[in-house]
Every structure is written in structure tokens, then in C-alpha cells.
Motif scaffolding. Sequence first.
Motif, PDB file in Angstrom:
ATOM      1  N   GLU A 109       0.837  -1.203   0.000  1.00 60.79           N
ATOM      2  CA  GLU A 109       0.000   0.000   0.000  1.00 60.79           C
ATOM      3  C   GLU A 109       0.868   1.247   0.000  1.00 60.79           C
ATOM      4  O   GLU A 109       0.544   2.242  -0.659  1.00 60.79           O
ATOM      5  CB  GLU A 109      -0.925   0.004   1.224  1.00 60.79           C
ATOM      6  CG  GLU A 109      -2.201  -0.770   1.045  1.00 60.79           C
ATOM      7  CD  GLU A 109      -3.122  -0.138   0.002  1.00 60.79           C
ATOM      8  OE1 GLU A 109      -3.719   0.916   0.270  1.00 60.79           O
ATOM      9  OE2 GLU A 109      -3.230  -0.701  -1.108  1.00 60.79           O
ATOM     10  N   ALA A 110       1.973   1.197   0.735  1.00 60.30           N
ATOM     11  CA  ALA A 110       2.897   2.337   0.732  1.00 60.30           C
ATOM     12  C   ALA A 110       3.372   2.605  -0.684  1.00 60.30           C
ATOM     13  O   ALA A 110       3.382   3.758  -1.146  1.00 60.30           O
ATOM     14  CB  ALA A 110       4.075   2.058   1.662  1.00 60.30           C
ATOM     15  N   ALA A 111       3.766   1.550  -1.384  1.00 60.31           N
ATOM     16  CA  ALA A 111       4.257   1.707  -2.760  1.00 60.31           C
ATOM     17  C   ALA A 111       3.182   2.292  -3.661  1.00 60.31           C
ATOM     18  O   ALA A 111       3.461   3.150  -4.511  1.00 60.31           O
ATOM     19  CB  ALA A 111       4.722   0.358  -3.299  1.00 60.31           C
ATOM     20  N   ARG A 112       1.935   1.853  -3.474  1.00 57.14           N
ATOM     21  CA  ARG A 112       0.841   2.341  -4.322  1.00 57.14           C
ATOM     22  C   ARG A 112       0.639   3.838  -4.153  1.00 57.14           C
ATOM     23  O   ARG A 112       0.507   4.574  -5.146  1.00 57.14           O
ATOM     24  CB  ARG A 112      -0.457   1.605  -3.975  1.00 57.14           C
ATOM     25  CG  ARG A 112      -1.638   1.997  -4.839  1.00 57.14           C
ATOM     26  CD  ARG A 112      -2.772   1.009  -4.672  1.00 57.14           C
ATOM     27  NE  ARG A 112      -3.512   1.199  -3.445  1.00 57.14           N
ATOM     28  CZ  ARG A 112      -4.580   2.002  -3.344  1.00 57.14           C
ATOM     29  NH1 ARG A 112      -4.989   2.705  -4.380  1.00 57.14           N
ATOM     30  NH2 ARG A 112      -5.228   2.108  -2.205  1.00 57.14           N
ATOM     31  N   TRP A 113       0.661   4.305  -2.912  1.00 56.15           N
ATOM     32  CA  TRP A 113       0.441   5.725  -2.675  1.00 56.15           C
ATOM     33  C   TRP A 113       1.664   6.564  -3.012  1.00 56.15           C
ATOM     34  O   TRP A 113       1.538   7.689  -3.506  1.00 56.15           O
ATOM     35  CB  TRP A 113      -0.016   5.952  -1.237  1.00 56.15           C
ATOM     36  CG  TRP A 113      -1.388   5.422  -0.997  1.00 56.15           C
ATOM     37  CD1 TRP A 113      -1.740   4.338  -0.243  1.00 56.15           C
ATOM     38  CD2 TRP A 113      -2.610   5.912  -1.549  1.00 56.15           C
ATOM     39  NE1 TRP A 113      -3.094   4.128  -0.284  1.00 56.15           N
ATOM     40  CE2 TRP A 113      -3.651   5.088  -1.082  1.00 56.15           C
ATOM     41  CE3 TRP A 113      -2.925   6.977  -2.392  1.00 56.15           C
ATOM     42  CZ2 TRP A 113      -4.988   5.299  -1.423  1.00 56.15           C
ATOM     43  CZ3 TRP A 113      -4.253   7.198  -2.739  1.00 56.15           C
ATOM     44  CH2 TRP A 113      -5.268   6.359  -2.259  1.00 56.15           C
ATOM     45  N   TYR A 114       2.850   6.013  -2.762  1.00 60.92           N
ATOM     46  CA  TYR A 114       4.056   6.731  -3.187  1.00 60.92           C
ATOM     47  C   TYR A 114       4.045   6.937  -4.699  1.00 60.92           C
ATOM     48  O   TYR A 114       4.412   8.000  -5.198  1.00 60.92           O
ATOM     49  CB  TYR A 114       5.317   5.945  -2.812  1.00 60.92           C
ATOM     50  CG  TYR A 114       5.746   6.042  -1.372  1.00 60.92           C
ATOM     51  CD1 TYR A 114       5.608   7.220  -0.635  1.00 60.92           C
ATOM     52  CD2 TYR A 114       6.337   4.934  -0.744  1.00 60.92           C
ATOM     53  CE1 TYR A 114       6.026   7.290   0.694  1.00 60.92           C
ATOM     54  CE2 TYR A 114       6.766   5.003   0.584  1.00 60.92           C
ATOM     55  CZ  TYR A 114       6.612   6.179   1.283  1.00 60.92           C
ATOM     56  OH  TYR A 114       7.044   6.252   2.585  1.00 60.92           O
ATOM     57  N   LYS A 124       9.994  13.435  -3.617  1.00 65.50           N
ATOM     58  CA  LYS A 124      10.347  12.689  -2.404  1.00 65.50           C
ATOM     59  C   LYS A 124       9.624  11.349  -2.362  1.00 65.50           C
ATOM     60  O   LYS A 124      10.161  10.358  -1.866  1.00 65.50           O
ATOM     61  CB  LYS A 124      10.030  13.519  -1.157  1.00 65.50           C
ATOM     62  CG  LYS A 124      10.937  14.733  -0.970  1.00 65.50           C
ATOM     63  CD  LYS A 124      10.612  15.463   0.303  1.00 65.50           C
ATOM     64  CE  LYS A 124      11.491  16.700   0.471  1.00 65.50           C
ATOM     65  NZ  LYS A 124      12.899  16.333   0.762  1.00 65.50           N
ATOM     66  N   ALA A 125       8.402  11.308  -2.887  1.00 67.24           N
ATOM     67  CA  ALA A 125       7.674  10.045  -2.970  1.00 67.24           C
ATOM     68  C   ALA A 125       8.370   9.097  -3.927  1.00 67.24           C
ATOM     69  O   ALA A 125       8.454   7.888  -3.685  1.00 67.24           O
ATOM     70  CB  ALA A 125       6.232  10.300  -3.420  1.00 67.24           C
ATOM     71  N   GLY A 126       8.878   9.638  -5.038  1.00 70.74           N
ATOM     72  CA  GLY A 126       9.631   8.806  -5.973  1.00 70.74           C
ATOM     73  C   GLY A 126      10.863   8.216  -5.328  1.00 70.74           C
ATOM     74  O   GLY A 126      11.207   7.045  -5.564  1.00 70.74           O
ATOM     75  N   ASN A 127      11.527   8.997  -4.500  1.00 69.52           N
ATOM     76  CA  ASN A 127      12.696   8.508  -3.779  1.00 69.52           C
ATOM     77  C   ASN A 127      12.324   7.353  -2.862  1.00 69.52           C
ATOM     78  O   ASN A 127      12.996   6.313  -2.822  1.00 69.52           O
ATOM     79  CB  ASN A 127      13.316   9.658  -2.978  1.00 69.52           C
ATOM     80  CG  ASN A 127      14.552   9.245  -2.205  1.00 69.52           C
ATOM     81  OD1 ASN A 127      15.485   8.666  -2.754  1.00 69.52           O
ATOM     82  ND2 ASN A 127      14.564   9.552  -0.924  1.00 69.52           N
ATOM     83  N   GLU A 128      11.215   7.516  -2.138  1.00 70.26           N
ATOM     84  CA  GLU A 128      10.766   6.455  -1.219  1.00 70.26           C
ATOM     85  C   GLU A 128      10.356   5.209  -1.997  1.00 70.26           C
ATOM     86  O   GLU A 128      10.642   4.076  -1.584  1.00 70.26           O
ATOM     87  CB  GLU A 128       9.593   6.958  -0.371  1.00 70.26           C
ATOM     88  CG  GLU A 128       9.923   8.105   0.566  1.00 70.26           C
ATOM     89  CD  GLU A 128      10.813   7.699   1.719  1.00 70.26           C
ATOM     90  OE1 GLU A 128      11.051   6.489   1.920  1.00 70.26           O
ATOM     91  OE2 GLU A 128      11.282   8.603   2.433  1.00 70.26           O
ATOM     92  N   LEU A 129       9.671   5.406  -3.116  1.00 67.03           N
ATOM     93  CA  LEU A 129       9.259   4.272  -3.939  1.00 67.03           C
ATOM     94  C   LEU A 129      10.487   3.535  -4.462  1.00 67.03           C
ATOM     95  O   LEU A 129      10.515   2.293  -4.495  1.00 67.03           O
ATOM     96  CB  LEU A 129       8.400   4.759  -5.108  1.00 67.03           C
ATOM     97  CG  LEU A 129       7.903   3.703  -6.090  1.00 67.03           C
ATOM     98  CD1 LEU A 129       7.049   2.653  -5.389  1.00 67.03           C
ATOM     99  CD2 LEU A 129       7.124   4.371  -7.224  1.00 67.03           C
ATOM    100  N   GLY A 130      11.499   4.278  -4.860  1.00 68.34           N
ATOM    101  CA  GLY A 130      12.721   3.655  -5.334  1.00 68.34           C
ATOM    102  C   GLY A 130      13.366   2.761  -4.299  1.00 68.34           C
ATOM    103  O   GLY A 130      13.848   1.659  -4.613  1.00 68.34           O
TER     104      GLY A 130
END
Length: 207
Positions: A109-114, A124-130
Motif C-alpha cells: 500500500e505504501a508503494a501504491r500511494w508513493y 520525495k515520494a519517488g525517492n521512497e518508492l525507489g
Amino acid sequence: MRALAGILGVLSALFGASASAQVAQGIKAYARGDYPTAMRAFEAGAAKGDAQARYNLGVAYAEGRAVPADPARALYCYRQAAEGGSVLAAFNLGQAYRKGQGVAADPAEAARWYEQAAKGGHYKAGNELGILYIEGRGVPRDPVEGMAWIYPATHASIMDPSAMANAIQAASMLDGAQIQEAQARGKTYFQRYIAPNQTVVRAIAGR
């Protein structure tokens, strides 16, 4: 998570005239410590379906200053806001699911929202998704894809320190051909998601 008192400039830059005067007044009231006025404004805006009012309610419940802290309620507000198009709320949802704040930790779910936030220009979301791709949490392990999502935040127009460090670490896991592939994908992501959303980028960077 960014305090409401610190996001007035962000919201003004992101939404300008499209942000309701009611929400803007609520943020100002929150910043000066007039929490009853702020919450009335946010709740009224949320009742009208205003995504930013819902986001602000989420921050208020997460902070616990205007009302008792309620992570689950914050998550509910963030979800409503994100479904209404708030990039900031989508990022905060990703953070909540990654850290298990107000809900059981759920990397998928974290990945989906990131990803939703990243596609709206939230680098910053792209960084977290990476990072999730590199670690294989919530998504298939794919260091090339991970570096690709991190790459936009390393662009000369952004140069996010965290992303820079993560990109170097990701590159150490890849061979030359893989690095080239990651950079090619990353450039595509930058052009597709970051370049068209410079207002979002500048606001998040505090420029």
C-alpha cells in the motif's frame, strides 16, 4: 510529516486561487494557535469535498495540537484527500503505510500511494518508492527500477540530498549497462512526471 503552520506557503504555491479562501483562513488560524477556528474551517471545507481541507484535517489529527492525536483518523482524512487528488496526502499515506502509523504496516500500500504522489510531481515520494524497489518490499525487488524512480530527485533542478545518497548506493549494486538503463528510465520519469509539475516541485523544495 510537515506541520500545518509550515505548509501555508506550500499550499498557496500548489493551489493558488484554486485553494478555497476558507481553507487558507483555516491554515492561518492554525498557525497563530486559534485551533477552534482552524478546525471549523477545515471541517466545513471537508464537508464540501475539498481535498486540501481533508488533508489539513489529517495533519491536525496526526500532530495532536488542535485535537487529540488520532493516527487512524489522520489516515482516513489523508485517504479522502488523496482520492480527491491531493499529492501531499498521497505521500503522507505512503509514509503511514510504510511506518505503520495509524494502520498496520503494508509496504504494498505504501508503494501504491508513493507512486500516485510521485506521478503528481512529488519527487520525495519517488525517492521512497525507489527504496522499496531496491529492497523488494511491497513490490518485486528491482534495483534498476528503484534507481529509476530515485533518479528524478537527483536532477540538477532538484538535487535532493537523500536521493543523491540513495542513487549512489543503488548504483553500487548495478553494472554499467544497468546504470544506463536506470538513468534512461529515470529521465523518462522526470520528463513525464516532474517537468510538468514544477509548481509542486518548487513548493515541496520550499522555493
